[in-house]
Design a protein around this motif. Structure first.
Motif, PDB file in Angstrom:
ATOM      1  N   ALA A  84      44.266  34.369  34.876  1.00  0.00           N
ATOM      2  CA  ALA A  84      44.423  35.772  34.481  1.00  0.00           C
ATOM      3  C   ALA A  84      43.063  36.432  34.599  1.00  0.00           C
ATOM      4  O   ALA A  84      42.055  35.871  34.158  1.00  0.00           O
ATOM      5  N   SER A  85      43.026  37.615  35.202  1.00  0.00           N
ATOM      6  CA  SER A  85      41.727  38.236  35.442  1.00  0.00           C
ATOM      7  C   SER A  85      41.891  39.706  35.755  1.00  0.00           C
ATOM      8  O   SER A  85      42.885  40.126  36.350  1.00  0.00           O
ATOM      9  N   ALA A  86      40.872  40.487  35.356  1.00  0.00           N
ATOM     10  CA  ALA A  86      40.819  41.893  35.757  1.00  0.00           C
ATOM     11  C   ALA A  86      40.265  42.042  37.162  1.00  0.00           C
ATOM     12  O   ALA A  86      40.177  43.149  37.664  1.00  0.00           O
ATOM     13  N   GLY A  87      39.861  40.939  37.787  1.00  0.00           N
ATOM     14  CA  GLY A  87      39.469  41.037  39.178  1.00  0.00           C
ATOM     15  C   GLY A  87      38.494  40.019  39.698  1.00  0.00           C
ATOM     16  O   GLY A  87      38.771  39.338  40.674  1.00  0.00           O
ATOM     17  N   ASN A  88      37.333  39.870  39.078  1.00  0.00           N
ATOM     18  CA  ASN A  88      36.303  39.028  39.677  1.00  0.00           C
ATOM     19  C   ASN A  88      36.587  37.535  39.524  1.00  0.00           C
ATOM     20  O   ASN A  88      36.363  36.755  40.452  1.00  0.00           O
ATOM     21  N   HIS A  89      37.064  37.110  38.372  1.00  0.00           N
ATOM     22  CA  HIS A  89      37.477  35.714  38.204  1.00  0.00           C
ATOM     23  C   HIS A  89      38.634  35.406  39.156  1.00  0.00           C
ATOM     24  O   HIS A  89      38.694  34.327  39.740  1.00  0.00           O
ATOM     25  N   ALA A  90      39.522  36.376  39.317  1.00  0.00           N
ATOM     26  CA  ALA A  90      40.656  36.208  40.237  1.00  0.00           C
ATOM     27  C   ALA A  90      40.172  35.890  41.640  1.00  0.00           C
ATOM     28  O   ALA A  90      40.667  34.962  42.301  1.00  0.00           O
ATOM     29  N   GLN A  91      39.196  36.638  42.108  1.00  0.00           N
ATOM     30  CA  GLN A  91      38.710  36.427  43.463  1.00  0.00           C
ATOM     31  C   GLN A  91      37.961  35.111  43.596  1.00  0.00           C
ATOM     32  O   GLN A  91      38.068  34.418  44.616  1.00  0.00           O
ATOM     33  N   VAL A 110      48.076  45.745  35.341  1.00  0.00           N
ATOM     34  CA  VAL A 110      48.584  46.707  36.333  1.00  0.00           C
ATOM     35  C   VAL A 110      47.554  47.783  36.666  1.00  0.00           C
ATOM     36  O   VAL A 110      47.632  48.409  37.728  1.00  0.00           O
ATOM     37  N   LEU A 111      46.581  48.018  35.785  1.00  0.00           N
ATOM     38  CA  LEU A 111      45.576  49.043  36.026  1.00  0.00           C
ATOM     39  C   LEU A 111      44.338  48.513  36.745  1.00  0.00           C
ATOM     40  O   LEU A 111      43.345  49.225  36.880  1.00  0.00           O
ATOM     41  N   THR A 112      44.378  47.273  37.210  1.00  0.00           N
ATOM     42  CA  THR A 112      43.249  46.713  37.956  1.00  0.00           C
ATOM     43  C   THR A 112      42.980  47.559  39.198  1.00  0.00           C
ATOM     44  O   THR A 112      43.911  47.929  39.912  1.00  0.00           O
ATOM     45  N   PRO A 113      41.704  47.903  39.475  1.00  0.00           N
ATOM     46  CA  PRO A 113      41.406  48.682  40.681  1.00  0.00           C
ATOM     47  C   PRO A 113      41.989  48.040  41.926  1.00  0.00           C
ATOM     48  O   PRO A 113      41.940  46.813  42.093  1.00  0.00           O
ATOM     49  N   GLN A 114      42.551  48.858  42.793  1.00  0.00           N
ATOM     50  CA  GLN A 114      43.256  48.359  43.966  1.00  0.00           C
ATOM     51  C   GLN A 114      42.361  47.505  44.856  1.00  0.00           C
ATOM     52  O   GLN A 114      42.810  46.551  45.480  1.00  0.00           O
ATOM     53  N   VAL A 115      41.059  47.833  44.890  1.00  0.00           N
ATOM     54  CA  VAL A 115      40.153  47.050  45.728  1.00  0.00           C
ATOM     55  C   VAL A 115      40.142  45.586  45.299  1.00  0.00           C
ATOM     56  O   VAL A 115      40.093  44.674  46.133  1.00  0.00           O
ATOM     57  N   LYS A 116      40.244  45.331  43.984  1.00  0.00           N
ATOM     58  CA  LYS A 116      40.215  43.950  43.499  1.00  0.00           C
ATOM     59  C   LYS A 116      41.543  43.239  43.788  1.00  0.00           C
ATOM     60  O   LYS A 116      41.554  42.045  44.100  1.00  0.00           O
ATOM     61  N   THR A 234      37.349  52.421  30.111  1.00  0.00           N
ATOM     62  CA  THR A 234      35.932  52.208  30.376  1.00  0.00           C
ATOM     63  C   THR A 234      35.653  51.968  31.849  1.00  0.00           C
ATOM     64  O   THR A 234      36.469  51.381  32.572  1.00  0.00           O
ATOM     65  N   LEU A 235      34.485  52.412  32.288  1.00  0.00           N
ATOM     66  CA  LEU A 235      34.033  52.123  33.646  1.00  0.00           C
ATOM     67  C   LEU A 235      33.818  50.625  33.828  1.00  0.00           C
ATOM     68  O   LEU A 235      33.994  50.091  34.918  1.00  0.00           O
ATOM     69  N   ALA A 236      33.488  49.941  32.738  1.00  0.00           N
ATOM     70  CA  ALA A 236      33.194  48.500  32.781  1.00  0.00           C
ATOM     71  C   ALA A 236      34.447  47.686  32.487  1.00  0.00           C
ATOM     72  O   ALA A 236      34.490  46.901  31.540  1.00  0.00           O
ATOM     73  N   GLU A 237      35.475  47.846  33.318  1.00  0.00           N
ATOM     74  CA  GLU A 237      36.740  47.162  33.038  1.00  0.00           C
ATOM     75  C   GLU A 237      36.595  45.642  33.137  1.00  0.00           C
ATOM     76  O   GLU A 237      37.363  44.890  32.550  1.00  0.00           O
ATOM     77  N   GLY A 238      35.577  45.171  33.839  1.00  0.00           N
ATOM     78  CA  GLY A 238      35.364  43.741  33.970  1.00  0.00           C
ATOM     79  C   GLY A 238      34.954  43.061  32.671  1.00  0.00           C
ATOM     80  O   GLY A 238      35.078  41.840  32.550  1.00  0.00           O
ATOM     81  N   ILE A 239      34.452  43.831  31.687  1.00  0.00           N
ATOM     82  CA  ILE A 239      34.105  43.264  30.383  1.00  0.00           C
ATOM     83  C   ILE A 239      34.952  43.905  29.276  1.00  0.00           C
ATOM     84  O   ILE A 239      34.595  43.824  28.098  1.00  0.00           O
ATOM     85  N   ALA A 240      36.064  44.513  29.651  1.00  0.00           N
ATOM     86  CA  ALA A 240      36.949  45.160  28.676  1.00  0.00           C
ATOM     87  C   ALA A 240      37.919  44.130  28.109  1.00  0.00           C
ATOM     88  O   ALA A 240      39.107  44.131  28.426  1.00  0.00           O
ATOM     89  N   VAL A 241      37.408  43.236  27.276  1.00  0.00           N
ATOM     90  CA  VAL A 241      38.197  42.153  26.686  1.00  0.00           C
ATOM     91  C   VAL A 241      38.355  42.431  25.191  1.00  0.00           C
ATOM     92  O   VAL A 241      37.374  42.590  24.482  1.00  0.00           O
TER      93      VAL A 241
END
Length: 412
Positions: A84-91, A110-116, A234-241
């Motif tokens: 489970a990841s907002a993006g970077n762990h996923a990649q 579902v709100l993960t940026p499309q680029v990720k 937040t702009l920092a969705e990668g640390i929005a835990v």
């Protein structure tokens, strides 16, 4: 904030030897990213600022260190792994699982940026979008783990992941032994726990400072016993835990000297400065370390600071918005609301002043109906481009000298 208490009674889940072993294990399959001084940012913040460019990893984030260290130690993952990841762990999981021939499924909010999302799928993973938050995606991933027999790869609360992330600090201290302070973004706490393990095992004092977005102060709450709300865009969705790890929380309490909260404005400023000054693209979470130096310059004045640019996966449209907002805050882009009389030549007279002051007009917006002005009055918003804040103030002064009522339209 008072210095965090230390609990040294229990044996640490991750040791310096674990981090060194992880580095030996993964070193051939990751990029040893550079740690470089930023003379301009050092002058701006009053600290000697060294930047670790983890946004130059193949997946543009440090997360693949912990993911790979975990994948290489799994006893049996024939049915595949899930994360489970907002993006970077996923990649990170998707990329290295594909390299190792392991099927990977990733559950993302579902709100993960499309680029990720696109990049994760591009690494060969099956992506499932579920829930509004990381916590909802995490719960769904654990459900699928049980149903389908997958092996779960935790994004932060696993000693193997923590040890992998700690390799960032090993490299930084090898490259720049003079670093006396680490400033590290905190989401779930994996990176700060791993780097803190290395820092506190050094033969000299190294301060470890964690950074969280004001909107998601989950680890701050856990350590300090506070109940600040954890919510917002937040702009920092990668640390929005919303809920930090159990292992990492114990490690943070023992290893981290302080946790600072940074505003969205400072996060935006940090992203913009890194692009403008260092010519490097960094996402909001990745810029949190620099944001802390901008928000608390007195806290870091005179220190030799190591900052991890931990990710560069930011949506291009969002990046464009951040850069445009930075232009507004610096006075180089402005919208002026001017009250006019609705008669021929009124707009010409105003534009003449813009021309005299060498200000470029970008857009003009008229409002005649939805206004509290008399029927013959109108509001005109003029979007314009200036050299700097002082140039903008000269324009406003010139308009006011000619009798115009001028109000800058401010950002939040």
């Amino acid at each position: 904030m008072a210095t965090l208490t230390k609990q040294a009674a229990e044996a640490p889940p991750v040791s310096l030897d674990d981090v060194r072993a992880a580095h030996a294990r993964i070193g051939a399959s990751i990029i040893r990213t550079p740690t470089l001084i930023s003379r301009t940012l050092s002058a701006l913040t009053g600290a000697t600022a060294y930047l670790k460019f983890e946004n130059l990893q193949f997946t543009a984030a440090y997360k693949e260190r912990g993911a790979l260290n975990t994948l290489l130690q799994l006893p049996d993952a024939t049915r595949g792994v899930i994360a489970a990841s907002a993006g970077n762990h996923a990649q990170g999981v998707a990329y290295h699982a594909s390299r190792l021939g392991i099927p990977a499924t990733i559950v993302m909010p579902v709100l993960t940026p499309q680029v990720k999302v696109t990049q994760t799928e591009g690494h060969g993973a099956t992506v499932i979008l579920h829930g509004e938050t990381f916590d909802a995606a995490y719960a769904h991933a654990r459900l699928l783990e049980a149903e389908r027999g997958y092996t779960f790869v935790h994004p932060f609360d696993d000693p193997r992941v923590i040890a992998g992330q700690g390799t960032v600090a090993l490299e930084m201290l090898e490259d720049v032994p003079a670093i006396d302070t680490f400033v590290i973004p905190i989401g779930g706490g994996g990176l700060v726990s791993g780097m803190g393990t290395v820092a506190k095992a050094a033969d000299r004092p190294i301060e470890v400072i964690g950074v969280q977005a004001e909107l998601f102060p989950s680890m701050y709450n856990r350590i300090n016993g506070t109940e600040l709300p954890c919510a917002g865009d937040t702009l920092a969705e990668g640390i929005a835990v919303r809920e930090p790890g159990a292992i990492t929380a114990r490690m943070v309490e023992r290893l981290v000297d302080d946790i600072l909260l940074v505003s969205e404005r400072h996060l935006e400023q940090a992203v913009a400065l890194l692009l403008q000054i260092e010519k490097t693209v960094v996402e909001g979470a990745g810029a949190a370390g620099l944001a802390a130096l901008l928000a608390y310059p007195e806290r870091f004045a005179g220190k030799t600071v190591g900052i991890v640019l931990c990710g560069g996966n930011i949506d291009t449209r969002l990046l464009a918005n951040v850069l445009m907002r930075d232009l507004v805050r610096s006075g180089r882009l402005a919208r002026l609301r001017i009250r006019l009389t609705d008669r021929p030549g009124a707009l010409f007279q105003v534009s003449r002043i813009f021309n005299q002051e060498s200000v470029n007009i970008i857009e003009v917006y008229h409002q005649r109906v939805f206004s509290t002005l008399p029927a013959k009055g109108l509001i005109t918003d003029i979007e314009c481009e200036t050299r700097d804040a002082a140039h903008l103030q000269r324009l406003i002064a010139a308009l006011e000298r000619d009798g115009y009522d001028v109000q800058p339209v401010e950002l939040a």
